[in-house]
Motif scaffolding. Structure first.
Motif, PDB file in Angstrom:
ATOM      1  N   SER B 135      25.393  27.642  -9.616  1.00  0.00           N
ATOM      2  CA  SER B 135      25.029  27.971  -8.237  1.00  0.00           C
ATOM      3  C   SER B 135      24.029  29.119  -8.250  1.00  0.00           C
ATOM      4  O   SER B 135      24.111  30.007  -9.080  1.00  0.00           O
ATOM      5  N   GLN B 136      23.099  29.062  -7.313  1.00  0.00           N
ATOM      6  CA  GLN B 136      22.113  30.130  -7.200  1.00  0.00           C
ATOM      7  C   GLN B 136      22.467  31.000  -6.005  1.00  0.00           C
ATOM      8  O   GLN B 136      22.813  30.485  -4.943  1.00  0.00           O
ATOM      9  N   ASN B 137      22.349  32.302  -6.201  1.00  0.00           N
ATOM     10  CA  ASN B 137      22.626  33.247  -5.113  1.00  0.00           C
ATOM     11  C   ASN B 137      21.450  33.207  -4.138  1.00  0.00           C
ATOM     12  O   ASN B 137      20.312  33.468  -4.508  1.00  0.00           O
ATOM     13  N   ASN B 229      25.042  31.275   1.694  1.00  0.00           N
ATOM     14  CA  ASN B 229      24.609  32.275   0.714  1.00  0.00           C
ATOM     15  C   ASN B 229      24.538  31.739  -0.714  1.00  0.00           C
ATOM     16  O   ASN B 229      24.637  32.495  -1.676  1.00  0.00           O
ATOM     17  N   TYR B 230      24.468  30.425  -0.890  1.00  0.00           N
ATOM     18  CA  TYR B 230      24.243  29.911  -2.246  1.00  0.00           C
ATOM     19  C   TYR B 230      23.515  28.587  -2.116  1.00  0.00           C
ATOM     20  O   TYR B 230      23.407  28.009  -1.029  1.00  0.00           O
ATOM     21  N   THR B 231      22.987  28.104  -3.213  1.00  0.00           N
ATOM     22  CA  THR B 231      22.548  26.719  -3.262  1.00  0.00           C
ATOM     23  C   THR B 231      22.694  26.225  -4.691  1.00  0.00           C
ATOM     24  O   THR B 231      22.922  27.017  -5.611  1.00  0.00           O
ATOM     25  N   SER B 232      22.613  24.919  -4.833  1.00  0.00           N
ATOM     26  CA  SER B 232      22.787  24.306  -6.151  1.00  0.00           C
ATOM     27  C   SER B 232      22.184  22.909  -6.086  1.00  0.00           C
ATOM     28  O   SER B 232      21.933  22.383  -4.997  1.00  0.00           O
TER      29      SER B 232
END
Lengths: 669, 309
Positions: B135-137, B229-232
């Motif tokens: 996951s990306q912040n 607040n994240y993405t993936s």
């Protein structure tokens, strides 16, 4: 390149095609049998066993997508159902309390009484060999249960619903811990046993089992494809409406395709889980469905050997080629001292390659590596003129067995039929009678409701009120395929053939309702099924021969390449093949030149002479005058005149409907 | 929390989710309305949108939740984020249409749909390969402002989502209803052949539909990042399926229907997660999809489409 292949092929050309195919098959079987003996590497044998599992899945999906044209994006769900079925009934996951009621089941060897330091429990010990057909059956039932409400949907909606279904099944598996052990996965699944010998963990027994399953899958696929069932599926794929009008029970046939495809996946699930001895929800997600779809698309939708090749290629790409390529590149990078080459890992890119394959095949080679159909090339000029074109009516049409009806009876009786599309009144209280053995023509300006009338009679459009009787039996409200079974066949104004199928196959589909071979008979090739198929081909050929040089030399060609007039002839042949007692012809001579028009008119006349009742929509009045005994004139959905052709021609209302009032006055002056 | 305030809280959450799904559903509906094509690439155009938004915000100097902005600076950064993301995803959508789907436009059968699945898969794996599976912040410059209403909490980010969704939907409605190209879109949706003969450049209309739909998916992607607040790489699949369900529920091809459907699906997800359990939410949503398709294929606001065959 082609010169080289041609030179290589020359020695083989002398062998007849049939033997050539038999020799090729024998060599392939030999290679498959000897592979583990010659190449004694457990990892590679295991890769091939996995390839077999995927080939089975591809064969099953090919029935759904390739044969029947139903895009199923949740196919892995049925794989999961088969896998969990076997997993649950051979592991220690579900253990109900023991009671004497289990004794007979234990006697059959399906359960054991065990004790883990508490009350006695039931341990399921379902045999692998029993589980394969049972799981196929369970998956097929799930396919029917899921398909029954959804198969009525348009094809693109079906895709999304199956995608949702494919998503739900792993979620359910993940969430029902007591049954499936949730995300951790089902453990302790038993390997198959054969006469007391356990398959264990070596790859070879699984390899042979998998190959046997694939052989069975290919056999079933080929038998179904070349049968009445397969033709009906392809008809649905090509033109669903026309398939229904030609007697194919669409809902039943789609369900059958769905169930057959699901049963392949169910059986494969048993094999796959018995090999891995575990089952987790992740093994059956969307990527699996997509991968199988890629295999089918790569090999060729509808092509049995193609999808097997597609599955083998992609599996080998994953397990052999990409790892090898990675290690070669890394070694090369090491030798050259290039840092990034030493870290490259192509196996990560396998799904990217799947995506690229999918897009590339669709853009550049939609028929796949091995196309499903190979048609003979178009006729040369010489071949087109081997014999003179016959003019005049059919010669020998009595051979196709049209029965002469009792004189004085009624074939079709339409009473007070009205159809409204929203505010538009397409038909308003129309009455019409076709005497048995008579020819009636319906004429009228464009938009007067003629084709709507045909669509109602054949069940394609629902009427708001009225009654339609055929030979005394009410047919209004019956589905199209049942109306065809009653003995009414039609042609379409804008020709609706099954474009990629051959002339012969199109005509054979016309016979669908008159044949009875089911899926079991087709697969087993029972004497009855074979005899019926032979008779059907003979009958279709006789009908094609009625059209002489027009169709006979083109029987194996796909109809998409035929001339307009020939396509009209195939449509007529297809309708005749259903052994109708009433023929509905919607502008049969539209687009034909005067000579062809005359030829077809004479042919229709010869059918009439044999006693076939005919209802005809036609704009060419000389055709109407030549054929019809009675003419009905429609205008704005209402019947404005009826009578013999020469009377109707001079009717005031008809003239003004067609030509406007000024023209009528001019004609009278 | 009392049951009433719990219900209110889930209504608020549901509206936020629903606004996001509606933005995404509009892209399905615009393309389907004109081409009768289910565009599976849309799932991952949205996913790519979340990454474009993330990179844009990072490019503007934000990182994680450490930089908090106020006033005009906040508005400028967010506006820039939305603008860049929407343009990039819009261009991505147009590129997919122009180079991959247009050659297949007149091909019968499932070829075009299968192609969109392939494109979707390619986007998915490109992000996976180049960004990785973790996951990306997602940077979020918004201050932690909260408003309490009857025991439920509304956060600033939720207000932002509603405002953005409403503004974009009003703009789209105005575009489709009142501009020349919007009129051409509606005409093409009804009868492409007749529209072409009346001088409508159908190719341009289709490109416009792809641009608008993909740009809205990009806006949805930015909203997703600001909300969670994240993405993936995997976020496109679930959100896409839910948004497609929303489009079908509202009546596919119907612009107000997609908005309504999005809101309804968002509410069902929020309330279902609360009262049935989050792990079953997708089962509930897909069951709704199947039921709607079987019993009311035209959706809530749709009318039965005229048979184009």
């Amino acid at each position: 390149m082609s010169a080289v292949t041609a030179a290589l092929a020359r020695p083989f050309a002398a062998i007849p095609a049939r033997q050539r195919r038999a020799i090729g098959l024998a060599l392939l079987i030999l290679a498959v049998l000897l592979f583990p003996v010659v190449h004694n590497n457990d990892a590679d044998i295991d890769s091939m066993a996995n390839a077999a599992a995927y080939a089975m899945l591809a064969l099953g999906l090919n029935i759904v997508v390739g044969f029947a044209g139903l895009l199923d994006l949740g196919y892995a769900a049925f794989f999961a159902i088969g896998a969990y079925f076997y997993g649950i009934f051979t592991s220690f996951q579900v253990m109900p309390a023991w009671s004497p009621l289990w004794d007979p089941v234990a006697a059959l060897g399906l359960v054991q009484k065990i004790n883990q330091g508490g009350p006695d429990l039931v341990h399921f010990t379902l045999s692998f060999w029993l589980a394969v057909p049972l799981a196929a059956l369970v998956a097929a039932c799930c396919g029917v249960a899921f398909g029954a409400p959804t198969l009525r949907l348009r094809g693109d909606y079906l895709a999304i619903v199956t995608l949702g279904f494919g998503e739900i099944v792993p979620i359910v598996a993940r969430n029902t811990d007591w049954l499936t052990n949730g995300a951790a996965g089902l453990n302790g699944v038993q390997p198959p046993r054969l006469f007391g010998w356990s398959f264990g963990i070596g790859a070879t027994p699984y390899y042979y089992t998998g190959m046997a399953l694939v052989a069975l899958g290919i056999f079933i696929s080929v038998r179904l494809r070349d049968s009445r069932i397969g033709r009906a599926w392809m008809a649905i794929r090509e033109d669903e409406t026309a398939a229904g009008a030609m007697g194919v029970n669409r809902v039943r046939m789609k369900l059958l395709a769905f169930a057959t495809g699901a049963s392949f996946a169910g059986a494969t699930g048993v094999f796959y889980v018995s090999k891995l001895q575990t089952a987790t929800p992740e093994m059956f997600g969307f990527p699996v469905s997509t991968m199988v779809l890629v295999m089918v698309v790569l090999g060729g939708m509808g092509s049995v050997w193609g999808v097997v090749l597609g599955a083998a290629l992609l599996q080998l790409l994953q397990s052999w080629f990409l790892p090898d390529l990675t290690s070669w590149t890394q070694a090369l990078g090491g030798a050259l001292g290039v840092g990034w080459m030493q870290k490259v890992d192509f196996t990560q890119a396998v799904e990217l390659i799947f995506g690229v394959v999918l897009v590339g095949m669709m853009l550049f080679r939609r028929e796949g590596l091995i196309p499903a159909t190979r048609r003979p090339p178009a006729l040369s000029f010489e071949a087109q003129h081997v014999s003179g074109v016959q003019r005049g009516g059919f010669v020998g049409a009595e051979r196709i067995g049209i029965r002469r009806p009792e004189p004085g009876g009624l074939a079709l009786e339409v009473k007070g039929v009205s159809v409204h599309f929203g505010g538009l009144r397409a038909l308003e209280k129309v009455d019409l009678v076709v005497p048995a053995g008579g020819v009636v023509a319906v004429i009228g300006p464009n938009g007067s409701g003629k084709s709507t009338l045909f669509n109602i009679i054949t069940g394609l459009v629902a009427a708001q009120e009225g009654s339609i009787r055929f030979e005394g039996k009410e047919i209004l409200g019956l589905p199209p395929h049942e109306i065809l079974s009653c003995g009414i066949a039609r042609t379409f104004q804008n020709i609706r053939l099954f474009p990629t199928l051959s002339v012969l196959e199109n005509v054979l589909i016309g016979q669908h309702a008159r044949l009875s071979t089911g899926p079991v008979g087709a697969v087993l090739g029972t004497p009855g099924a074979r005899a019926e198929e032979r008779a059907a081909v003979n009958y279709a050929s006789e009908i094609i021969e009625l059209f002489g040089n027009r169709l006979t030399p083109r029987a194996q060609q796909s109809v998409a390449g035929l001339s307009y007039a020939n396509r009209r002839r195939v449509e007529l042949a297809r309708a005749l093949a259903s052994r109708p007692r009433l023929l509905l012809l919607d502008e049969p001579t539209a687009g034909m030149n005067p000579a062809e028009t005359l030829e077809l008119a004479e042919q229709i006349k010869s059918l009439h002479a044999l006693g076939l009742s005919i209802l005809l929509i036609e704009h060419k009045l000389d055709v109407v005058t030549r054929l019809a005994e009675n003419v009905i004139v429609l205008d704005h959905g209402e019947k404005i005149a009826e009578g013999p052709p020469e009377v109707v021609r001079r009717d005031e209302q008809v003239l003004s409907a067609y030509l406007g009032r000024a023209a009528r006055e001019a004609a009278n002056a | 929390m009392t049951t009433a305030s719990l219900l209110l809280q889930q209504l608020i959450n549901g509206l936020s989710l629903g606004a996001m799904y509606a933005l995404l559903a509009l892209g399905f509906t615009l393309v389907y309305g004109i081409l009768e094509l289910i565009n599976f690439a849309h799932f991952n155009v949205f996913m790519v949108g979340t990454f474009i938004a993330m990179w844009t915000l990072e490019g503007l100097g934000l990182s994680g939740q450490s930089v908090i902005l106020h006033g005009p600076a906040l508005i400028a950064v967010l506006a820039a984020g939305f603008a860049v993301t929407m343009v990039v995803t819009g261009v991505l959508g147009v590129g997919i249409e122009r180079f991959v789907l247009r050659p297949l436009r007149d091909v019968k059968g499932p070829a075009a749909m299968i192609t969109t699945i392939g494109v979707s898969y390619v986007l998915f794996n490109v992000i996976l390969l180049f960004v990785g599976a973790g996951s990306q912040n997602f940077p979020n410059p918004m201050p932690q402002a909260r408003f309490n209403i009857a025991g439920a909490v509304i956060e600033l980010r939720e207000v932002l989502i509603w405002v953005v969704a409403i503004v974009l939907m009003l703009a789209l409605t105005f575009f489709v209803q009142s501009t020349k190209i919007g009129r051409a879109m509606r005409a093409t949706a009804q009868d492409p052949e007749a529209a072409r003969m009346m001088g409508v450049e159908v190719d341009r209309v289709i490109m416009t539909a792809f641009f608008l739909g993909s740009a809205l998916a990009g806006a949805g992607g930015m909203v997703f990042g600001l909300y969670y607040n994240y993405t993936s790489f995997i976020v496109g699949f679930t959100a896409g399926l839910r948004a497609f369900t929303a489009a079908v529920l509202g009546g596919i091809g119907n612009v107000p229907g997609a908005m309504l459907g999005g809101i309804v699906i968002g509410l069902i997800e929020a309330l279902g997660s609360q009262f049935v359990g989050a792990s079953w939410a997708d089962v509930v949503i897909f069951s709704i999809l199947v039921l709607v398709l079987v019993f009311r294929p035209a959706g809530l606001l749709g009318r039965v489409a005229p048979n184009k065959s």
